[in-house]
Design an enzyme around this catalytic site. Structure first.
Site, PDB file in Angstrom:
ATOM      1  N   ASP A 113      -9.367  -6.233  -4.669  1.00 11.87           N
ATOM      2  CA  ASP A 113      -8.955  -5.115  -3.812  1.00 11.87           C
ATOM      3  C   ASP A 113     -10.049  -4.054  -3.804  1.00 11.87           C
ATOM      4  O   ASP A 113     -10.370  -3.455  -4.834  1.00 11.87           O
ATOM      5  CB  ASP A 113      -7.640  -4.516  -4.344  1.00 11.87           C
ATOM      6  CG  ASP A 113      -6.991  -3.556  -3.370  1.00 11.87           C
ATOM      7  OD1 ASP A 113      -7.728  -2.919  -2.582  1.00 11.87           O
ATOM      8  OD2 ASP A 113      -5.755  -3.436  -3.393  1.00 11.87           O
ATOM      9  N   HIS A 134      -7.171  -6.211  -0.287  1.00 14.63           N
ATOM     10  CA  HIS A 134      -6.090  -5.237  -0.344  1.00 14.63           C
ATOM     11  C   HIS A 134      -4.796  -5.697   0.327  1.00 14.63           C
ATOM     12  O   HIS A 134      -3.731  -5.160   0.043  1.00 14.63           O
ATOM     13  CB  HIS A 134      -6.572  -3.943   0.323  1.00 14.63           C
ATOM     14  CG  HIS A 134      -5.586  -2.812   0.251  1.00 14.63           C
ATOM     15  ND1 HIS A 134      -5.082  -2.327  -0.946  1.00 14.63           N
ATOM     16  CD2 HIS A 134      -4.993  -2.069   1.234  1.00 14.63           C
ATOM     17  CE1 HIS A 134      -4.243  -1.335  -0.700  1.00 14.63           C
ATOM     18  NE2 HIS A 134      -4.166  -1.162   0.600  1.00 14.63           N
ATOM     19  N   SER A 163       0.831  -1.201   0.000  1.00 11.81           N
ATOM     20  CA  SER A 163       0.000   0.000   0.000  1.00 11.81           C
ATOM     21  C   SER A 163       0.869   1.256   0.000  1.00 11.81           C
ATOM     22  O   SER A 163       1.702   1.419  -0.877  1.00 11.81           O
ATOM     23  CB  SER A 163      -0.957  -0.035   1.183  1.00 11.81           C
ATOM     24  OG  SER A 163      -2.017   0.856   0.982  1.00 11.81           O
TER      25      SER A 163
END
Length: 366
Positions: free
Chosen positions: A299, A327, A178
């Site tokens: 995601d 995710h 991320s």
């Protein structure tokens, strides 16, 4: 505000050649327990079989076995930076032993998270023979920030570099999930000699940072950060982060929120956000390292379509998607994530063979 408030994000390994062909990830529920809980006790504030004294007391309520075992290995090591006179006692999980014949793997984390994000994946990597480090980015995690150091992008970058220079000292495979992917890109452009390869997971690299907060009064920023720590928002964010609601849902919320209970968390987070955060859009095409891009097909935080865009813009990258995954693949499907990582390293270690260790079917989250 863009909703990226998961335990891994807000607004983003070389094996020895002999070991690579033979390595097998033999992790069962008790695998991580082989780590001596008292390792580094004097320096880190831990004692055998107990949690480090600097962790919030709420850690005692966590029942996730993998998180408990990794939490007991967290320690603080001094990192001297140029923006503070005294060193920062910086939290990390370091390997039981360092190797000299392979690149170390350094695991970052996402926005507002900690090294506990790697509770399922870390033991798998370790069992595969990798020298793995899980490092808390300055401003998040469990470092001692009593002195309230600056937590802007430049400070995070220098802190990571000084950590690398003091303890790792060799080119590393830098893993960024991320927002950690933006941290990795920014770091690799500024210190290319410190990085050998990079791995991105659900990369948050196309955000331009929380620009609106740079113009807000501080009390508004603190109000927003207070909401960020709240249980209702954490429940929502955790639900959005995964393809299916896990049975460990409540425990995962508690794990992702644990570092927020430290007294300097609000100050450090506000400082980062009012300074603009990460914006690496123009740096992506400058990356020269070999890269692996991992993405959960489902995601719900950052569209998997951005994985294709990143793949096109990076000069030397491969893209692998994980089916029925959200995710945070390294939490939701750690064995598949590790499988792709090992294959990536095998491919780059030996062009003559693409074979990689198999990943077991035994559980790692008990």
């Amino acid at each position: 505000m863009q909703l990226l408030l998961t335990s891994s994000s807000l607004p983003a390994l070389q094996l020895p050649s002999a070991a690579l062909a033979k390595a097998r990830v033999r992790v069962a529920a008790s695998a991580a327990a082989s780590a001596p809980d008292g390792a580094g006790a004097a320096a880190s504030g831990t004692s055998a079989g107990r949690f480090p004294v600097f962790l919030p007391q709420a850690v005692e309520r966590i029942r996730d076995g993998a998180a408990v075992r990794l939490a007991k290995r967290i320690e603080r090591v001094p990192v001297q930076t140029g923006f503070l006179e005294s060193p920062i006692l910086s939290s990390c999980v370091r390997p039981l032993k360092q190797q000299q014949d392979s690149d170390p793997v350094v695991l970052l984390h996402g926005f507002d998270s900690s090294c506990l994000e790697w509770r399922y994946t870390y033991p798998l990597l370790e069992e595969a023979g990798l020298e793995a480090w899980a490092v808390d980015i300055l401003g998040w995690g469990f470092s001692d920030l009593e002195t309230r150091p600056p937590c802007d992008v430049a400070s995070k970058r220098e802190h990571l570099y000084q950590f690398w220079k003091s303890y790792i000292k060799r080119p590393m495979v830098l893993v960024g999930p991320s927002l950690g992917a933006a941290v990795a890109i920014d770091f690799s452009i500024n210190y290319p000699e410190a990085v050998s390869k990079m791995i991105f997971i659900g990369a948050s690299v196309y955000s331009e940072g929380p620009k609106d907060m740079t113009r807000m009064p501080k009390f508004v920023s603190y109000a927003g950060v207070f909401i960020l720590k709240s249980l209702p928002l954490r429940f929502l964010a955790t639900r959005l982060a995964f393809n299916k609601v896990p049975t460990e849902f409540f425990d995962w919320v508690q794990i992702g929120r644990l570092h927020c209970l430290l007294p300097w968390w609000e100050d450090a987070t506000v400082d980062f956000m009012i300074r603009g955060g990460y914006n690496v859009i123009n740096q992506i095409k400058q990356v020269k390292h070999k890269c692996l891009i991992l993405w959960g097909e489902d995601d719900g935080i950052i569209s998997s379509k951005l994985g294709y865009r990143l793949h096109q813009e990076l000069p030397d990258a491969i893209l692998r998607q994980i089916r029925q995954c959200g995710h945070i693949p390294h939490v939701e499907k750690p064995r598949e994530a590790v499988k792709h990582v090992l294959e990536f390293l095998a491919r780059n270690k030996s062009k003559g063979s693409n074979r990689a260790p198999s990943v077991p079917s035994v559980p790692v989250n008990s």
